[in-house]
Design an enzyme around this catalytic site. Structure first.
Site, mmCIF file in Angstrom:
data_model
loop_
_atom_site.group_PDB
_atom_site.id
_atom_site.type_symbol
_atom_site.label_atom_id
_atom_site.label_comp_id
_atom_site.label_asym_id
_atom_site.label_seq_id
_atom_site.Cartn_x
_atom_site.Cartn_y
_atom_site.Cartn_z
ATOM 1 N N TYR A 49 0.847 -1.195 0.000
ATOM 2 C CA TYR A 49 0.000 0.000 0.000
ATOM 3 C C TYR A 49 0.880 1.242 0.000
ATOM 4 O O TYR A 49 2.090 1.169 0.264
ATOM 5 C CB TYR A 49 -0.909 -0.004 1.233
ATOM 6 C CG TYR A 49 -2.060 -0.972 1.105
ATOM 7 C CD1 TYR A 49 -3.276 -0.565 0.556
ATOM 8 C CD2 TYR A 49 -1.915 -2.294 1.508
ATOM 9 C CE1 TYR A 49 -4.331 -1.456 0.432
ATOM 10 C CE2 TYR A 49 -2.960 -3.193 1.381
ATOM 11 C CZ TYR A 49 -4.161 -2.764 0.840
ATOM 12 O OH TYR A 49 -5.201 -3.651 0.701
ATOM 13 N N TYR B 111 -0.487 -9.904 -0.215
ATOM 14 C CA TYR B 111 0.446 -9.500 0.842
ATOM 15 C C TYR B 111 0.118 -10.266 2.119
ATOM 16 O O TYR B 111 -1.014 -10.693 2.320
ATOM 17 C CB TYR B 111 0.386 -7.987 1.075
ATOM 18 C CG TYR B 111 -0.965 -7.462 1.537
ATOM 19 C CD1 TYR B 111 -1.295 -7.439 2.889
ATOM 20 C CD2 TYR B 111 -1.899 -6.998 0.623
ATOM 21 C CE1 TYR B 111 -2.531 -6.956 3.312
ATOM 22 C CE2 TYR B 111 -3.125 -6.517 1.027
ATOM 23 C CZ TYR B 111 -3.443 -6.491 2.373
ATOM 24 O OH TYR B 111 -4.664 -6.032 2.801
ATOM 25 N N ARG C 19 -2.946 -12.723 2.088
ATOM 26 C CA ARG C 19 -4.244 -12.254 1.609
ATOM 27 C C ARG C 19 -4.343 -12.473 0.102
ATOM 28 O O ARG C 19 -3.422 -12.139 -0.648
ATOM 29 C CB ARG C 19 -4.416 -10.746 1.878
ATOM 30 C CG ARG C 19 -4.288 -10.253 3.289
ATOM 31 C CD ARG C 19 -5.449 -10.598 4.210
ATOM 32 N NE ARG C 19 -6.722 -10.928 3.629
ATOM 33 C CZ ARG C 19 -7.646 -10.046 3.226
ATOM 34 N NH1 ARG C 19 -7.452 -8.753 3.333
ATOM 35 N NH2 ARG C 19 -8.815 -10.466 2.734
ATOM 36 N N HIS D 8 -7.088 -8.384 -3.739
ATOM 37 C CA HIS D 8 -8.391 -7.784 -3.430
ATOM 38 C C HIS D 8 -8.338 -6.272 -3.599
ATOM 39 O O HIS D 8 -7.268 -5.661 -3.547
ATOM 40 C CB HIS D 8 -8.815 -8.122 -1.995
ATOM 41 C CG HIS D 8 -7.867 -7.617 -0.955
ATOM 42 N ND1 HIS D 8 -6.751 -8.323 -0.571
ATOM 43 C CD2 HIS D 8 -7.842 -6.465 -0.227
ATOM 44 C CE1 HIS D 8 -6.094 -7.646 0.345
ATOM 45 N NE2 HIS D 8 -6.722 -6.495 0.578
ATOM 46 N N HIS E 174 -10.397 -2.954 -1.890
ATOM 47 C CA HIS E 174 -11.318 -2.513 -0.843
ATOM 48 C C HIS E 174 -12.309 -1.496 -1.399
ATOM 49 O O HIS E 174 -11.923 -0.612 -2.171
ATOM 50 C CB HIS E 174 -10.555 -1.847 0.299
ATOM 51 C CG HIS E 174 -9.618 -2.752 1.023
ATOM 52 N ND1 HIS E 174 -9.986 -3.437 2.157
ATOM 53 C CD2 HIS E 174 -8.323 -3.077 0.787
ATOM 54 C CE1 HIS E 174 -8.945 -4.145 2.597
ATOM 55 N NE2 HIS E 174 -7.927 -3.951 1.779
HETATM 56 FE FE LIG Z 1 -6.099 -4.950 1.846
#
Ligand SMILES: [Fe+2]
Length: 219
Positions: free
Chosen positions: A101, A139, A156, A159, A161
């Site tokens: 991120y 991640y 994860r 995806h 959000h």
């Molecule tokens: Fe996320």
């Protein structure tokens, strides 16, 4: 027949899986029924990487952003699964292709630094939204996240959000996943939200998917 017409024809449903891959020059299938009945979109955790105040834009990724191009589009609908909601606020945020991120400081929701791969937009008069981005990377859940300690290290699945709100409806926060990701099964959030998994269609430029979001009426 567009989606609203299909809904009006009695095929009321929450969203569609776009399972039609282009093979041999022909689109084999249109929207595939994801599930029977009309269901509102199930909420999911906000996650530690949300940041308030992302810029208004729908192109999350510029041409120089590494990764496979991805377009996600759909309609925000009221709880009857057929009434579009114009001017719904749609917030989106995601990791880059490497699974990072723009901030790696979990829980810093009001960080006012530069926003990257994040945006807000309003649905149009027909309730539609469209984002252009790149495929997010996977991640691991970081260690020592309050409340999530037992999930540390879990990979994860890819995806994006979403957080969607409108004045007469109940806001929903969710994560959108992609069919075929082998990490979905062991992910406690993805595996619990099968309706929020979409198939992607490939074309010469990247991948595309459709995802409609159905909000609960607040009044
Ligand atoms: Fe996320």
């Amino acid at each position: 027949m567009n989606k609203q017409q299909q809904a009006g024809a009695g095929l009321s449903r929450r969203h569609f899986l776009y399972g039609g891959f282009i093979l041999g020059g022909g689109l084999l299938a249109g929207p595939v029924l994801a599930g029977q009945g009309c269901r509102t979109t199930a909420g999911d955790i906000l996650g530690p990487y949300y940041r308030f105040g992302a810029p208004f834009l729908s192109k999350l990724a510029g041409p120089d952003e590494p990764g496979e191009r991805l377009v996600v589009s759909g309609t925000v609908l009221s709880a009857d699964c057929r009434t579009p909601i114009p001017n719904a606020l749609v917030e989106v945020w995601q990791a880059n292709g490497a699974g990072l991120y723009d901030t790696q400081t979990p829980g810093n929701f009001t960080d006012k630094g530069n926003f990257h791969l994040r945006g807000m937009l309003y649905t149009d008069a027909q309730g539609r939204y469209r984002i252009e981005t790149v495929m997010p990377g996977r991640y691991p859940v970081p260690p020592n996240l309050p409340g999530l300690e037992k999930y540390a290290g879990i990979t994860r699945p890819a995806h994006i959000h979403f957080r969607v709100m409108e004045s007469l409806h109940v806001p929903v926060t969710l994560q959108l996943y992609f069919a075929g990701d082998p990490y979905i099964a062991k992910d406690p959030w993805a595996s619990a939200h099968p309706d929020n998994v979409i198939a992607l269609e490939a074309d010469g430029e990247g991948r595309r998917g459709g995802f409609d979001i159905v909000l609960v009426r607040g009044v």
